[in-house]
Design an enzyme around this catalytic site. Structure first.
Site, mmCIF file in Angstrom:
data_model
loop_
_atom_site.group_PDB
_atom_site.id
_atom_site.type_symbol
_atom_site.label_atom_id
_atom_site.label_comp_id
_atom_site.label_asym_id
_atom_site.label_seq_id
_atom_site.Cartn_x
_atom_site.Cartn_y
_atom_site.Cartn_z
ATOM 1 N N ASP A 269 32.943 43.342 30.910
ATOM 2 C CA ASP A 269 32.229 42.102 30.558
ATOM 3 C C ASP A 269 30.780 42.403 30.220
ATOM 4 O O ASP A 269 29.857 41.735 30.691
ATOM 5 C CB ASP A 269 32.319 41.088 31.694
ATOM 6 C CG ASP A 269 31.908 39.675 31.244
ATOM 7 O OD1 ASP A 269 32.017 39.382 30.032
ATOM 8 O OD2 ASP A 269 31.480 38.875 32.092
ATOM 9 N N GLY B 146 29.270 33.080 40.658
ATOM 10 C CA GLY B 146 28.491 33.010 41.893
ATOM 11 C C GLY B 146 27.079 32.519 41.645
ATOM 12 O O GLY B 146 26.702 32.195 40.512
ATOM 13 N N LYS C 206 23.985 37.862 45.960
ATOM 14 C CA LYS C 206 24.950 37.161 45.125
ATOM 15 C C LYS C 206 26.022 36.564 46.028
ATOM 16 O O LYS C 206 26.739 37.290 46.727
ATOM 17 C CB LYS C 206 25.589 38.120 44.113
ATOM 18 C CG LYS C 206 26.636 37.451 43.228
ATOM 19 C CD LYS C 206 27.215 38.451 42.240
ATOM 20 C CE LYS C 206 28.289 37.804 41.382
ATOM 21 N NZ LYS C 206 28.842 38.750 40.392
#
Length: 291
Positions: A113, A1, A18
């Site tokens: 992540d 994004g 975002k």
């Protein structure tokens, strides 16, 4: 994004918005993905996790998430410019991250992540530096024993080369909180030494390195206080069972090292703000203030 700066018109508050790229939001589950990210990030309500304020979709159906506006820099930018951090700052950032991970792991959430670009070093209103975890886009409910699969879809591995735990890089197996422990250990190794344990560019190379190589102990790259090298190496152990059993135990192991090097004279509670200010972050804020 893509992340934009925004203003809440009713409150006059700066926000970060975002917005998923159109190519990323073309799939039918894009809205559900954004909704999951927003809910997982908001569920912990922790000072070391970016605060999610709202979510929705544009008139074109592109999902967006509204978050608190942070003044500072991503840890990744700081490391790319400075190379590495001092020992006290490195430990303090890791302790912030582990404090946040402990909160989400208790809710059965695996981030999946964790890397320097997903850790933001923000300057708070009092002028101190606080680390906040960003981007729960790959996070899913996992827990301490079950976990989620190490794929982001059929045939695709979710995560970032260099920071993925071995079981995540190989794929096909359930992940649990220990994948985040491994990633935090790699982030700490990177902050201390200025390099990754395995510096390769492709997933096959990474999987091969994980299977056949042992990282150079960080104390052989830079001088470290007693005990710190062992703490880091346990965090990035190849086998999940050999790593720290929880984020809180990893943080508790770092606390006496932090105290011993003068990070805090007497540590009676979990660290919330960095005791040492990271120069690059403060300098960047002052530069913006003059412009």
């Amino acid at each position: 994004g893509v992340v934009y700066e925004g203003i809440h018109e009713g409150l006059g508050r700066r926000t970060a918005i975002k917005v998923l790229r159109p190519t990323a939001s073309a799939g039918g589950d894009a809205m559900e993905t954004a909704r999951r990210e927003a809910r997982l990030a908001a569920s912990a309500g922790h000072p070391n996790i970016v605060d999610v304020l709202d979510m929705g979709a544009t008139e074109e159906g592109i999902p967006y998430i509204v978050m608190e506006h942070l003044d500072g820099s991503p840890l990744g930018d700081v490391l790319r410019r400075m190379g590495r951090l001092g020992t006290a700052d490195s430990i303090a950032v890791a302790m912030h991250v582990l404090d946040a991970l402990d909160a989400v792991h208790q809710r059965g959430i695996v981030h999946g992540d964790l890397k320097p670009d997903n850790v933001f070093l923000a300057i708070d209103p009092a002028g101190a530096c606080v680390a906040k975890i960003l981007d729960f886009g790959l996070s899913q409910l996992g827990g301490h024993s079950g976990g989620r699969r190490g794929t982001g879809g059929p045939g695709r591995i979710a995560g970032t080369i260099g920071y993925m735990a071995p079981e995540q890089a190989i794929g096909g197996c359930a992940l649990d909180h220990r994948a985040d422990i491994f990633a935090t250990g790699v982030v700490l190794y990177r902050m201390l030494t200025g390099r990754l344990p395995f510096d390769v560019s492709t997933r096959p190379e990474y999987v091969a390195a994980l299977a056949s190589s042992v990282p150079v102990p960080p104390g052989e790259i830079v001088p470290l206080p007693d005990g710190l090298q062992e703490i880091v190496m346990r965090a990035i152990a190849r086998e999940a069972a050999e790593r720290w059993g929880s984020a809180s135990s990893f943080e508790a192991a770092l606390a006496p090292v932090f105290d011993a090097i003068g990070g805090r004279p007497s540590r009676t509670e979990k660290v919330k703000l960095l005791e040492a200010t990271i120069p690059f972050v403060r300098a960047q804020r002052e530069t913006r203030g003059r412009s």
